[in-house]
Design a protein around this motif. Structure first.
Motif, mmCIF file in Angstrom:
data_model
loop_
_atom_site.group_PDB
_atom_site.id
_atom_site.type_symbol
_atom_site.label_atom_id
_atom_site.label_comp_id
_atom_site.label_asym_id
_atom_site.label_seq_id
_atom_site.Cartn_x
_atom_site.Cartn_y
_atom_site.Cartn_z
ATOM 1 N N PRO A 130 0.825 -1.206 0.000
ATOM 2 C CA PRO A 130 0.000 0.000 0.000
ATOM 3 C C PRO A 130 0.865 1.264 0.000
ATOM 4 O O PRO A 130 1.981 1.270 0.505
ATOM 5 N N GLU A 131 0.337 2.331 -0.589
ATOM 6 C CA GLU A 131 1.069 3.589 -0.672
ATOM 7 C C GLU A 131 1.521 4.082 0.694
ATOM 8 O O GLU A 131 2.607 4.620 0.828
ATOM 9 N N ALA A 132 0.684 3.893 1.713
ATOM 10 C CA ALA A 132 1.023 4.378 3.050
ATOM 11 C C ALA A 132 2.245 3.664 3.621
ATOM 12 O O ALA A 132 2.924 4.204 4.499
ATOM 13 N N GLN A 133 2.566 2.463 3.131
ATOM 14 C CA GLN A 133 3.693 1.714 3.667
ATOM 15 C C GLN A 133 4.928 1.776 2.785
ATOM 16 O O GLN A 133 5.968 1.237 3.148
ATOM 17 N N LYS A 134 4.821 2.409 1.615
ATOM 18 C CA LYS A 134 5.990 2.546 0.755
ATOM 19 C C LYS A 134 6.916 3.604 1.332
ATOM 20 O O LYS A 134 6.461 4.577 1.944
ATOM 21 N N PRO A 135 8.213 3.456 1.136
ATOM 22 C CA PRO A 135 9.137 4.461 1.651
ATOM 23 C C PRO A 135 8.932 5.803 0.934
ATOM 24 O O PRO A 135 8.661 5.839 -0.262
ATOM 25 N N ARG A 136 9.027 6.894 1.692
ATOM 26 C CA ARG A 136 8.895 8.234 1.119
ATOM 27 C C ARG A 136 10.191 8.996 1.352
ATOM 28 O O ARG A 136 10.835 8.837 2.382
ATOM 29 N N ARG A 137 10.535 9.816 0.405
ATOM 30 C CA ARG A 137 11.717 10.660 0.547
ATOM 31 C C ARG A 137 11.266 11.995 1.133
ATOM 32 O O ARG A 137 10.363 12.639 0.615
ATOM 33 N N ILE A 138 11.907 12.406 2.208
ATOM 34 C CA ILE A 138 11.587 13.655 2.874
ATOM 35 C C ILE A 138 12.657 14.677 2.497
ATOM 36 O O ILE A 138 13.853 14.461 2.743
ATOM 37 N N GLU A 139 12.227 15.778 1.902
ATOM 38 C CA GLU A 139 13.154 16.841 1.524
ATOM 39 C C GLU A 139 13.524 17.655 2.760
ATOM 40 O O GLU A 139 12.681 17.933 3.612
ATOM 41 N N ILE A 140 14.769 18.046 2.813
ATOM 42 C CA ILE A 140 15.257 18.852 3.924
ATOM 43 C C ILE A 140 15.262 20.299 3.473
ATOM 44 O O ILE A 140 15.908 20.658 2.480
ATOM 45 N N GLY A 141 14.527 21.135 4.193
ATOM 46 C CA GLY A 141 14.446 22.550 3.839
ATOM 47 C C GLY A 141 15.676 23.307 4.304
ATOM 48 O O GLY A 141 16.378 22.905 5.234
ATOM 49 N N ALA A 142 15.929 24.461 3.646
ATOM 50 C CA ALA A 142 17.096 25.276 3.985
ATOM 51 C C ALA A 142 16.862 26.045 5.271
ATOM 52 O O ALA A 142 17.782 26.295 6.034
ATOM 53 N N GLY A 143 15.623 26.441 5.528
ATOM 54 C CA GLY A 143 15.327 27.186 6.756
ATOM 55 C C GLY A 143 15.805 28.629 6.672
ATOM 56 O O GLY A 143 16.499 29.036 5.744
ATOM 57 N N ALA A 144 15.440 29.439 7.643
ATOM 58 C CA ALA A 144 15.844 30.838 7.681
ATOM 59 C C ALA A 144 17.245 30.947 8.253
ATOM 60 O O ALA A 144 17.634 30.159 9.111
ATOM 61 N N PRO A 145 18.003 31.933 7.774
ATOM 62 C CA PRO A 145 19.366 32.098 8.337
ATOM 63 C C PRO A 145 19.280 32.499 9.813
ATOM 64 O O PRO A 145 18.313 33.095 10.254
#
Length: 154
Positions: A130-145
């Protein structure tokens, strides 16, 4: 004789009943059936095929059923009607006895089809995660300086 007491695990786990019952049965619990012979193949990343040698059986003689992660294949030949011709079998090497084979399926494995070709029964299986159990890639945001707060010279 090796025997492991799994009762402490029963008290601290939930949902593993089927696994524990398989462990309790163990490999020597009963003699493994050898008829009919079979192969288990991996035909793709998530595709599998179970092939049984069922020479002498017709489609009507075989039933395939899945229930609770168990694939059951049964075969039984109908008795031949009396034709009045007396037959004497001198050697019977082709077994046509009834059989039942059970295969434990992993979670999310479903039967997609079955074919009977040249005395071989092919049962195709696919693992559908199922889609809910497939691995997902989480993007890492740059954030504020980082900001300097109240930087006074000392």
């Amino acid at each position: 004789m090796r025997h492991f007491d799994l009762s402490p695990l029963y008290r601290s786990t939930v949902g593993f009943d089927r696994l524990f019952s398989l462990l309790d049965q163990g490999p020597g619990a009963e003699a493994a059936p050898t008829y009919p012979p079979y192969n288990i193949e991996r035909t793709g990343e998530n595709d599998y095929r179970v092939t049984l040698a069922v020479a002498g059986f017709a489609r009507e003689d075989i039933s395939i059923e899945t229930r609770e992660n168990t694939l059951t294949i049964q075969g039984a030949k109908e008795p031949q009607p009396e034709t009045g011709v007396k037959r004497e079998i001198l050697h019977q090497g082709i077994a046509a006895r009834a059989f039942e084979r059970r295969f434990q399926l992993a979670d999310h494995v479903v039967v997609t089809g079955a074919t009977l070709v040249n005395g071989l029964l092919h049962v195709d299986l696919v693992r559908q995660i199922p889609e809910a159990q497939k691995p997902r890639r989480i993007e890492i945001g740059a954030g504020a300086p980082a900001q300097t707060i109240d930087a006074k010279a000392a």
